[in-house]
Design an enzyme around this catalytic site. Structure first.
Site, short mmCIF file in Angstrom:
data_model
loop_
_atom_site.label_atom_id
_atom_site.label_comp_id
_atom_site.label_asym_id
_atom_site.label_seq_id
_atom_site.Cartn_x
_atom_site.Cartn_y
_atom_site.Cartn_z
N LYS A 121 0.87 -1.33 -0.02
CA LYS A 121 0.08 -0.07 0.09
C LYS A 121 1.04 1.19 0.06
O LYS A 121 1.72 1.46 0.88
CB LYS A 121 -0.94 0.08 1.22
CG LYS A 121 -2.14 0.71 1.17
CD LYS A 121 -3.01 0.47 2.37
CE LYS A 121 -4.21 1.22 2.36
NZ LYS A 121 -5.14 0.88 3.54
O1 G3P Z 1 -7.84 1.86 4.87
C1 G3P Z 1 -7.87 3.47 5.14
C2 G3P Z 1 -9.00 3.92 5.04
O2 G3P Z 1 -10.25 3.23 4.90
C3 G3P Z 1 -9.27 5.08 6.14
O3 G3P Z 1 -10.43 5.10 6.66
O4 G3P Z 1 -12.01 6.03 8.49
O5 G3P Z 1 -9.70 6.52 8.67
O6 G3P Z 1 -10.98 7.65 6.84
P1 G3P Z 1 -10.80 6.26 7.72
#
Ligand code: G3P
Length: 223
Positions: A85
């Site tokens: 990633k």
């Molecule tokens: O995998 C990363 C992504 O899904 C982050 O989500 O909730 O931190 O905006 P969030």
């Protein structure tokens, strides 16, 4: 649309995997740090890999391409099927191009616009992760980016898989599927919420109560 779990929590991953509904897991440094700031990342990643076995995205933390490539080598030495990633920055694109040329799967993360997604695709990304919730948080329509990316991909015949990330609630899962995302990566809570419906619970309670009544009648007849 496939579902991945966006988590580094072993209990959540174990439970979601046991339901047979997820085909992968995405992690990031924030999710790992939330578990334990002193976490042994290699050990946790290998535990997750053993539990799910499918897709597993592991994020690099370098901000220069050479550093990212060194980290990718290390992650691939843990398990060769890892998806690396990489953040959507110019140095990240450079690293994605190199990894793609070596047939290493990459997931370009922190994508907030169709032009970023297009660049990631052109660099050879296997997955482009569009962050829906974080755009919604700013009062924008995050899912619009997923819809635009799908349109562009269909018009141009592009091949990176569209991954809807930063999912916050079950409606995001529905909207991502309707928008044509290939995958949605969800935290545990909205994933579990998406399985529930009060009428399912009410209906099951009625079926079980009626079955019990039948059993009681049969027992009475048998005397
Ligand atoms: O995998 C990363 C992504 O899904 C982050 O989500 O909730 O931190 O905006 P969030």
């Amino acid at each position: 649309m496939e579902l991945y779990l966006d988590s580094a929590n072993i209990e959540e991953i174990r439970h979601a995997a046991s339901l047979g509904i997820i085909s992968g897991v995405t992690t990031n440094p924030s999710l790992l740090a939330k578990e334990d700031p002193k976490i042994d990342v290699r050990k946790r990643i290998l535990e997750i890999h053993a539990l799910v076995g499918g897709h597993l995205s592991v994020e690099v933390v370098s901000t220069d391409a050479d550093g990212m490539l060194r980290e990718a080598d290390e992650i691939l030495s843990w398990f060769p099927e890892a998806t690396i990633k990489i953040p959507m920055i110019p140095e990240g694109l450079k690293a994605v191009r190199k990894l793609s040329d070596q047939d290493v799967e990459t997931n370009v993360t922190l994508i907030f616009s169709p032009t970023q997604a297009l660049a990631a695709n052109n660099a050879g990304a296997t997955y482009v992760s569009v962050f829906v919730g974080r755009l919604d948080d700013l009062g924008a329509d995050g899912m619009e980016v997923v819809r635009d990316v799908r349109d562009i991909w269909d018009t141009q015949g592009l091949s990176s898989l569209i991954l809807a990330a930063s999912i916050r609630h079950p409606l995001h899962i529905v909207e991502a599927a309707k928008a044509g995302a290939d995958i949605s990566t969800c935290p545990y809570k909205p994933l579990m919420q998406s399985l529930q419906h009060p009428l399912t619970d009410k209906g099951l309670a009625a079926f079980l109560a009626d079955y019990k009544k039948m059993q009681e009648e049969i027992a009475k007849l048998k005397g």
